[in-house]
Design a protein around this motif. Structure first.
Motif, PDB file in Angstrom:
ATOM      1  N   LYS A   1      -6.418   0.122  -6.932  1.00 17.58           N
ATOM      2  CA  LYS A   1      -6.817   0.814  -8.158  1.00 17.58           C
ATOM      3  C   LYS A   1      -7.595   2.091  -7.830  1.00 17.58           C
ATOM      4  N   PHE A   2      -8.453   1.993  -6.839  1.00 13.83           N
ATOM      5  CA  PHE A   2      -9.189   3.181  -6.416  1.00 13.83           C
ATOM      6  C   PHE A   2      -8.238   4.260  -5.923  1.00 13.83           C
ATOM      7  N   ILE A   3      -7.295   3.902  -5.052  1.00 11.94           N
ATOM      8  CA  ILE A   3      -6.353   4.879  -4.513  1.00 11.94           C
ATOM      9  C   ILE A   3      -5.544   5.524  -5.630  1.00 11.94           C
ATOM     10  N   ASP A   4      -5.046   4.716  -6.555  1.00 13.63           N
ATOM     11  CA  ASP A   4      -4.240   5.272  -7.646  1.00 13.63           C
ATOM     12  C   ASP A   4      -5.061   6.205  -8.525  1.00 13.63           C
TER      13      ASP A   4
ATOM     14  N   LEU B   1       0.824  -1.209   0.000  1.00  8.57           N
ATOM     15  CA  LEU B   1       0.000   0.000   0.000  1.00  8.57           C
ATOM     16  C   LEU B   1       0.858   1.259   0.000  1.00  8.57           C
ATOM     17  N   PHE B   2       1.850   1.298   0.881  1.00  5.62           N
ATOM     18  CA  PHE B   2       2.643   2.516   1.056  1.00  5.62           C
ATOM     19  C   PHE B   2       3.939   2.430   0.263  1.00  5.62           C
ATOM     20  N   THR B   3       3.801   2.418  -1.051  1.00  4.43           N
ATOM     21  CA  THR B   3       4.959   2.376  -1.934  1.00  4.43           C
ATOM     22  C   THR B   3       5.449   3.796  -2.218  1.00  4.43           C
ATOM     23  N   ASP B   4       6.664   3.896  -2.723  1.00  8.68           N
ATOM     24  CA  ASP B   4       7.224   5.212  -3.059  1.00  8.68           C
ATOM     25  C   ASP B   4       6.437   5.909  -4.159  1.00  8.68           C
ATOM     26  N   GLU B   5       5.734   5.133  -4.976  1.00  6.21           N
ATOM     27  CA  GLU B   5       5.005   5.716  -6.104  1.00  6.21           C
ATOM     28  C   GLU B   5       3.730   6.435  -5.664  1.00  6.21           C
ATOM     29  N   ARG B   6       3.202   6.091  -4.518  1.00  2.00           N
ATOM     30  CA  ARG B   6       1.954   6.708  -4.059  1.00  2.00           C
ATOM     31  C   ARG B   6       2.280   7.942  -3.213  1.00  2.00           C
ATOM     32  N   ARG B   7       2.139   9.093  -3.846  1.00  2.98           N
ATOM     33  CA  ARG B   7       2.521  10.351  -3.211  1.00  2.98           C
ATOM     34  C   ARG B   7       1.416  11.394  -3.345  1.00  2.98           C
ATOM     35  N   ASN B   8       1.381  12.287  -2.367  1.00  2.00           N
ATOM     36  CA  ASN B   8       0.478  13.429  -2.416  1.00  2.00           C
ATOM     37  C   ASN B   8       0.979  14.449  -3.437  1.00  2.00           C
ATOM     38  N   PRO B   9       0.145  15.407  -3.815  1.00  2.00           N
ATOM     39  CA  PRO B   9       0.563  16.400  -4.820  1.00  2.00           C
ATOM     40  C   PRO B   9       1.803  17.202  -4.439  1.00  2.00           C
ATOM     41  N   ASN B  10       2.136  17.281  -3.147  1.00  2.00           N
ATOM     42  CA  ASN B  10       3.344  18.012  -2.742  1.00  2.00           C
ATOM     43  C   ASN B  10       4.608  17.161  -2.823  1.00  2.00           C
ATOM     44  N   GLY B  11       4.475  15.917  -3.298  1.00  2.00           N
ATOM     45  CA  GLY B  11       5.635  15.046  -3.467  1.00  2.00           C
ATOM     46  C   GLY B  11       5.936  14.145  -2.295  1.00  2.00           C
ATOM     47  N   CYS B  12       5.237  14.321  -1.186  1.00  2.00           N
ATOM     48  CA  CYS B  12       5.465  13.487  -0.006  1.00  2.00           C
ATOM     49  C   CYS B  12       4.610  12.218  -0.082  1.00  2.00           C
ATOM     50  N   PRO B  13       5.102  11.118   0.497  1.00  2.00           N
ATOM     51  CA  PRO B  13       4.329   9.873   0.485  1.00  2.00           C
ATOM     52  C   PRO B  13       2.985  10.031   1.194  1.00  2.00           C
ATOM     53  N   ILE B  14       2.005   9.252   0.770  1.00  2.00           N
ATOM     54  CA  ILE B  14       0.719   9.258   1.459  1.00  2.00           C
ATOM     55  C   ILE B  14       0.909   8.707   2.870  1.00  2.00           C
ATOM     56  N   LYS B  15       0.027   9.134   3.778  1.00  2.00           N
ATOM     57  CA  LYS B  15       0.171   8.757   5.183  1.00  2.00           C
ATOM     58  C   LYS B  15      -1.143   8.213   5.721  1.00  2.00           C
ATOM     59  N   SER B  16      -1.003   7.471   6.814  1.00  2.00           N
ATOM     60  CA  SER B  16      -2.161   6.878   7.469  1.00  2.00           C
ATOM     61  C   SER B  16      -2.001   7.033   8.976  1.00  2.00           C
ATOM     62  N   THR B  17      -3.091   6.815   9.696  1.00  2.00           N
ATOM     63  CA  THR B  17      -3.048   6.751  11.154  1.00  2.00           C
ATOM     64  C   THR B  17      -3.374   5.335  11.588  1.00  2.00           C
ATOM     65  N   PHE B  18      -2.553   4.809  12.489  1.00  2.00           N
ATOM     66  CA  PHE B  18      -2.736   3.457  13.010  1.00  2.00           C
ATOM     67  C   PHE B  18      -3.181   3.545  14.464  1.00  2.00           C
ATOM     68  N   TYR B  19      -4.399   3.073  14.732  1.00  2.00           N
ATOM     69  CA  TYR B  19      -4.917   2.990  16.088  1.00  2.00           C
ATOM     70  C   TYR B  19      -4.599   1.586  16.596  1.00  2.00           C
ATOM     71  N   ILE B  20      -3.598   1.502  17.453  1.00  2.00           N
ATOM     72  CA  ILE B  20      -2.968   0.215  17.745  1.00  2.00           C
ATOM     73  C   ILE B  20      -3.376  -0.306  19.117  1.00  2.00           C
ATOM     74  N   SER B  21      -3.731  -1.585  19.147  1.00  2.00           N
ATOM     75  CA  SER B  21      -3.942  -2.304  20.403  1.00  2.00           C
ATOM     76  C   SER B  21      -2.772  -3.265  20.610  1.00  2.00           C
ATOM     77  N   HIS B  22      -2.578  -3.679  21.844  1.00  2.00           N
ATOM     78  CA  HIS B  22      -1.351  -4.399  22.210  1.00  2.00           C
ATOM     79  C   HIS B  22      -1.305  -5.848  21.741  1.00  2.00           C
ATOM     80  N   GLU B  23      -2.401  -6.575  21.953  1.00  2.00           N
ATOM     81  CA  GLU B  23      -2.380  -8.018  21.700  1.00  2.00           C
ATOM     82  C   GLU B  23      -1.987  -8.323  20.257  1.00  2.00           C
TER      83      GLU B  23
END
Length: 376
Positions: free
Chosen positions: A287-290, A75-97
């Motif tokens: 495909k949708f994201i691209d 999902l987070f490849t170098d080719e997937r970037r925002n218009p400013n040239g930076c990679p796309i980002k996500s938020t991870f809501y993480i549980s421990h187990e």
């Protein structure tokens, strides 16, 4: 011992004094940015929708481990970037187990946001403030200790099962310096809003906050529409025809409702398990994201980045040339080196747990848990 997530200071004292009041209806004439916002569909800062980015809020809940590691790499490849040239980002809501903290460190090093999804992933409907602290701040402490996350970068949470904990939950967030939640679903699209005043939508899951919580932000979870006319807060909870084209189509249709409509942030809230061993789902989603990344104004941002933009809105031409959604993360730890990674096998409740981190030299004697946060 708790990590020092934020100093209370004068502002927090004022917030504490104001938080004992019942929340009134929000008046945009008195609730003003950057510290207060009523939400709804009106663009912050008075801009027209043509002048702002279309924000896409991509989040993932629960554990990060070998089961979803390859999916995130794809999902987070170098080719997937925002218009400013930076990679796309996500938020991870993480549980421990089942979480591999070495992989959390990799995601954090790459610029993604990590936030608390509690230690035990339990239904918090009956939690008091002490229990919320054990769960929410306990998880934040684990992210600091075992994934190398800077405490100042942990500012938000999502409640397991989207079971909000009412005023007790928000009091706990405020006490420890966290300033946002993203757990409340709504059928009405809305920008993030503050909880100094009443929510701009109905409460889908009680108990919702009733008191005033100045300085506390809510990133609502607008529902998506599926092909049967149903709706879902988590995108993997909708009904889809199980083929590549149908998967791409359902996300595209929902995206266009936002993009050609009020241009409120577009939600993509997932459990990564929905993609596991379902290559057609991954292909359709990618495909949708691209396809939307081909648009000149689509930005995939973290939850914190979205709130920061709402506080200080900028037109899209300024966003493209500023560091508001930047990609300089040299102040974060590097990705986990295999030679540094410590793999531990620990017994817990009669089962064997695999547990990994690049932040420890020796394995803890007992499995880290809500009543044993130090792992010693």
């Amino acid at each position: 011992m708790r990590f020092h997530f934020a100093s209370m200071g004068l502002l927090a004292l004022v917030i504490n004094l104001a938080s004992g009041q019942r929340a009134a209806r929000c008046d945009p004439n008195t609730c003003r940015l950057p510290n207060c916002f009523c939400g709804g569909t009106q663009v912050p800062g008075g801009y027209s929708k043509e002048d702002i980015p279309q924000f896409v809020l991509l989040t993932f809940d629960d554990a990060v481990n070998s089961l979803n590691q390859q999916f995130f790499k794809d999902l987070f490849t170098d080719e997937r970037r925002n218009p400013n040239g930076c990679p796309i980002k996500s938020t991870f809501y993480i549980s421990h187990e089942w979480t591999d903290y070495s992989q959390v460190q990799d995601l954090y090093a790459d610029g993604h946001e990590v936030a608390s999804h509690t230690v035990t992933h339990s239904d918090g409907k009956g939690f008091d403030e002490g229990k919320w602290a054990d769960e929410l701040i306990g998880m934040a402490e684990m992210l600091v200790r075992h994934a190398g996350v800077n405490p100042q970068d942990i500012k938000g949470m999502r409640a397991p099962f989207l079971q909000v904990g009412g005023d007790q939950m928000f009091n706990t967030l405020r006490r420890y310096g966290l300033y946002y939640d993203s757990s409340m679903s709504t059928s009405s699209p809305s920008w993030p809003y503050t909880l100094e005043y009443r929510m701009p939508h109905s409460c889908a899951v009680n108990p919702c906050p009733e008191m005033s919580h100045p300085g506390m932000w809510e990133i609502p979870m607008p529902t998506l529409k599926d092909v049967r006319g149903g709706s879902c807060a988590m995108a993997d909870g909708c009904y889809y025809e199980e083929d590549v084209d149908s998967i791409q189509k359902i996300f595209t249709q929902n995206f266009l409702d936002n993009y050609t409509g009020d241009k409120t942030p577009f939600p993509l809230f997932f459990h990564s398990a929905w993609f596991f061993n379902r290559p057609h789902r991954q292909e359709g989603f990618f495909k949708f994201i691209d396809s939307i990344l081909a648009l000149p104004d689509v930005y995939f941002v973290t939850s914190q980045e979205l709130i920061n933009w709402v506080k200080n809105p900028q037109p899209i031409n300024s966003v493209a040339t500023s560091d508001v959604f930047g990609c300089d993360f040299r102040d974060r730890p590097q990705r986990c080196n295999r030679r540094q990674k410590k793999k531990c096998t620990l017994k817990f409740r009669g089962d064997t747990r695999q547990w990994s981190s690049c932040q420890v030299d020796t394995c803890p004697r007992t499995y880290p848990w809500v009543n044993n946060l130090s792992g010693n």
